[in-house]
Write an enzyme that holds these catalytic residues in place. Sequence first.
Site, short mmCIF file in Angstrom:
data_model
loop_
_atom_site.label_atom_id
_atom_site.label_comp_id
_atom_site.label_asym_id
_atom_site.label_seq_id
_atom_site.Cartn_x
_atom_site.Cartn_y
_atom_site.Cartn_z
N ALA A 169 0.85 -1.19 0.00
CA ALA A 169 0.00 0.00 0.00
C ALA A 169 0.89 1.24 0.00
O ALA A 169 0.77 2.12 0.85
CB ALA A 169 -0.96 -0.01 1.17
N HIS B 13 7.11 5.90 1.33
CA HIS B 13 7.89 4.71 0.96
C HIS B 13 8.85 5.04 -0.19
O HIS B 13 10.01 4.60 -0.19
CB HIS B 13 6.97 3.58 0.52
CG HIS B 13 6.08 3.05 1.60
ND1 HIS B 13 4.72 3.26 1.60
CD2 HIS B 13 6.35 2.32 2.71
CE1 HIS B 13 4.20 2.67 2.65
NE2 HIS B 13 5.15 2.11 3.35
N SER C 204 0.58 7.53 5.40
CA SER C 204 0.44 6.20 5.97
C SER C 204 -0.47 5.37 5.08
O SER C 204 -1.42 5.89 4.49
CB SER C 204 -0.15 6.29 7.38
OG SER C 204 -0.52 5.00 7.85
#
Length: 280
Positions: A32, A37, A185
């Site tokens: 996800a 990231h 997130s």
Amino acid sequence: MEVFTSVKSLRQYLDQQVLQQKTIGLVPTMGALHKGHISLIEAAKKDTDIVICSVFVNPTQFNNPEDLAKYPRTFEADRAMLEEAGCSAVFAPSVEEMYPEQPVVKMNFGALETVMEGASRPGHFNGVGIVVSKLFNIVKPHRAYFGQKDLQQVSVVRQLISDLGFGFELVICPTVRERDGLAMSSRNTRLNAAERAIAPHIYRILAAAGEDLRTGRQVSEVIGWAKSEFAKIKEFTLDYFEVIDIKTLLPIEKIGPAGLNAICVAAFLGPVRLIDNIVF
């Protein structure tokens, strides 16, 4: 970009890279993916020759089966993002590949796992420790990249690397935020529109509390103020709001030297549990 689902095939690939004296960076994720990231991938690309991103929703770190079931799984979108970012390879194993048998080893991180996330999610860091150790052993990186948003996890991983003598560098990258301050997130995708509009109050309260502490306001007063701010917003259920020593993670009553203090928060917004922190 290569995609591997088995330990054996990934190891064969990595062995060839090592023979060519290439350095390896590891970015462990549960998928996800978002810009936070990708910032880790970009940092790893600057430092190392080969960047491996693991995409694995690790069941051993969930103490809530419903949370595990609802955790977003978006592998095709993740794959496209990683390829565009220039990631070298993705390791996306099945649960059976990572855990041919149920692990019986138990990891205890002492005080690091008894506060905040550890207190709220018993067994969580044992699961983190096991999966991260497995990934470190499989990939054998020269550097591993983690985000500051998971501050307690970073402390646990640092302790793990030290105690087990993994001998590579842990690189901590800054939290990446949306324009309105919300920490990026994977769980943000579970917020509905009304909850998403409210969510930035977490960072607003964090930032204001940090500024108050920098100007000399007492820790107990700041914590009381922050809790009252969360209480004003009925959609929030505050789990914890702590001012801590960044090394021990234990609560402090007085601010220490710059860079060694943190404010950490966890709050439910509807059914979604969000965490954030600032270091100062």
